[in-house]
Each structure stands twice: as structure tokens, then as C-alpha cells.
Design a protein around this motif. Sequence first.
Motif, PDB file in Angstrom:
ATOM      1  N   LYS A   1       0.865  -1.178   0.000  1.00 51.93           N
ATOM      2  CA  LYS A   1       0.000   0.000   0.000  1.00 51.93           C
ATOM      3  C   LYS A   1       0.901   1.226   0.000  1.00 51.93           C
ATOM      4  O   LYS A   1       1.917   1.242   0.690  1.00 51.93           O
TER       5      LYS A   1
ATOM      6  N   PHE B   1      -3.382   0.329  -3.480  1.00 50.50           N
ATOM      7  CA  PHE B   1      -2.903  -1.029  -3.204  1.00 50.50           C
ATOM      8  C   PHE B   1      -2.238  -1.628  -4.441  1.00 50.50           C
ATOM      9  O   PHE B   1      -2.685  -1.394  -5.571  1.00 50.50           O
TER      10      PHE B   1
ATOM     11  N   SER C   1       4.492   0.558   1.814  1.00 46.25           N
ATOM     12  CA  SER C   1       4.597  -0.274   3.014  1.00 46.25           C
ATOM     13  C   SER C   1       3.787  -1.535   2.744  1.00 46.25           C
ATOM     14  O   SER C   1       3.020  -1.603   1.774  1.00 46.25           O
ATOM     15  N   PHE C   2       3.947  -2.522   3.599  1.00 46.34           N
ATOM     16  CA  PHE C   2       3.193  -3.752   3.408  1.00 46.34           C
ATOM     17  C   PHE C   2       1.738  -3.527   3.782  1.00 46.34           C
ATOM     18  O   PHE C   2       1.427  -2.868   4.781  1.00 46.34           O
ATOM     19  N   GLY C   3       0.846  -4.076   2.961  1.00 48.35           N
ATOM     20  CA  GLY C   3      -0.580  -3.958   3.215  1.00 48.35           C
ATOM     21  C   GLY C   3      -0.988  -4.830   4.395  1.00 48.35           C
ATOM     22  O   GLY C   3      -0.302  -5.782   4.748  1.00 48.35           O
ATOM     23  N   LYS C   4      -2.111  -4.503   4.988  1.00 44.17           N
ATOM     24  CA  LYS C   4      -2.615  -5.240   6.142  1.00 44.17           C
ATOM     25  C   LYS C   4      -3.395  -6.473   5.702  1.00 44.17           C
ATOM     26  O   LYS C   4      -4.015  -6.490   4.638  1.00 44.17           O
ATOM     27  N   ALA C   5      -3.366  -7.489   6.562  1.00 47.50           N
ATOM     28  CA  ALA C   5      -4.044  -8.755   6.263  1.00 47.50           C
ATOM     29  C   ALA C   5      -5.535  -8.556   6.042  1.00 47.50           C
ATOM     30  O   ALA C   5      -6.121  -9.211   5.166  1.00 47.50           O
ATOM     31  N   ASP C   6      -6.176  -7.653   6.796  1.00 40.11           N
ATOM     32  CA  ASP C   6      -7.611  -7.467   6.609  1.00 40.11           C
ATOM     33  C   ASP C   6      -7.922  -6.824   5.265  1.00 40.11           C
ATOM     34  O   ASP C   6      -8.922  -7.160   4.631  1.00 40.11           O
ATOM     35  N   ASP C   7      -7.052  -5.930   4.773  1.00 41.92           N
ATOM     36  CA  ASP C   7      -7.235  -5.361   3.437  1.00 41.92           C
ATOM     37  C   ASP C   7      -7.032  -6.435   2.365  1.00 41.92           C
ATOM     38  O   ASP C   7      -7.754  -6.481   1.369  1.00 41.92           O
TER      39      ASP C   7
ATOM     40  N   THR D   1      -5.300 -14.842   2.307  1.00 42.52           N
ATOM     41  CA  THR D   1      -4.641 -14.584   3.575  1.00 42.52           C
ATOM     42  C   THR D   1      -3.127 -14.538   3.370  1.00 42.52           C
ATOM     43  O   THR D   1      -2.620 -15.047   2.359  1.00 42.52           O
ATOM     44  N   PRO D   2      -2.383 -13.941   4.315  1.00 44.22           N
ATOM     45  CA  PRO D   2      -0.921 -13.952   4.197  1.00 44.22           C
ATOM     46  C   PRO D   2      -0.407 -15.382   4.015  1.00 44.22           C
ATOM     47  O   PRO D   2      -0.921 -16.320   4.617  1.00 44.22           O
TER      48      PRO D   2
END
Length: 168
Positions: free
Chosen positions: A51, A57, A83-89, A97-98
Motif C-alpha cells: 500500500k 494497493f 509499506s506492506f498492506g494489512k491482512a484485513d485489506d 490470507t498472508p
Amino acid sequence: MTQAETKLEAALAALGIVFTKHEHDAVFTVGESEALHAEIAGAHTKNLFLKDEAGAFFLVTLPAEARANLKALPAVLGSRRLSFGKADDMARLLGITPGSVTPLAAFNDTGRVVTVALDAALAAAAVVNVHPLRNTATVGMSGADLVRALEAWGHAPIIAHIPVLEDK
């Protein structure tokens, strides 16, 4: 096989895309999958869900052995600091999932929110191996067919040399 994966395979078949499928134990990192790389022919991938500071994204796919240069990558993507995106996004936008990140997850992004970027060497590869929405299987197809599928799903990828860090 999940319902989403069944739909994905049907979509690939509808496009006339031929692929191979290998079932295996769950792998969460490139390091964990190294043994599989020796058993499954073709190029293997590393996938990053990112992101930028503007809220855009990206799903970036590069060769498994490469380490993305996150400072140089924004220029290739036409974005800002990443930066790394969040798992919920990731779950909301791509339905994964990751550990299961794959360019094929663009199939689930019907809102076309995520921009896909594919390393040029992978786009040209005879066989590219990616997850089919889960990390307990690997599917292989030509790089050209992967690009064709992404285009058909409204996710024409940015095809570029993904900048990498040099080994120390």
C-alpha cells in the motif's frame, strides 16, 4: 479445493489457459518453499501486497529468489512510499490470507482496486508457478497466459523490471 478456487479454475479454463497443479503441504515463505522449487519445474514467485502513502494497493510479483527494493519500486509503479498492506485489506480486496498471496487473486478483486505488477522476466517465462488462492498448492502456466488472464479480469498488469536489492 475451495469454491473460490473452483471458480478460478473455471475462469482459466474458459480462457483456454492450460495449467498444471501440484498439491503440497502449506508453505508460508519463499524459504519454506525452496524444496518445492526443486521438484516443480519453471519460474517460482515471491508476491508482495503493498500500500502506498496515498492509499493505493499493489500486488507485486517477482522471482522467488529476488529481494524487492522497496525504495526504488514506487518509481516503477507510479506511486509514493510503499509499506506492506494489512491482512484485513488483503482478505477484503483479494479474498486471500498472508502466505497465499498470488497474482491470481486479482480474479477476486472485482472492484479493480489493486494494481498488479509483474516482473518482465516472469511475464516472458515458459512456466510461472503461483498459488491458486491457497498455499497448499501450486499452479504453473506460461507467463503469457498469466498476463492474458489478468487482462481478461480487468487487471492488465504493469510489466516491468521490478527493482531488487543486490546480494551482500
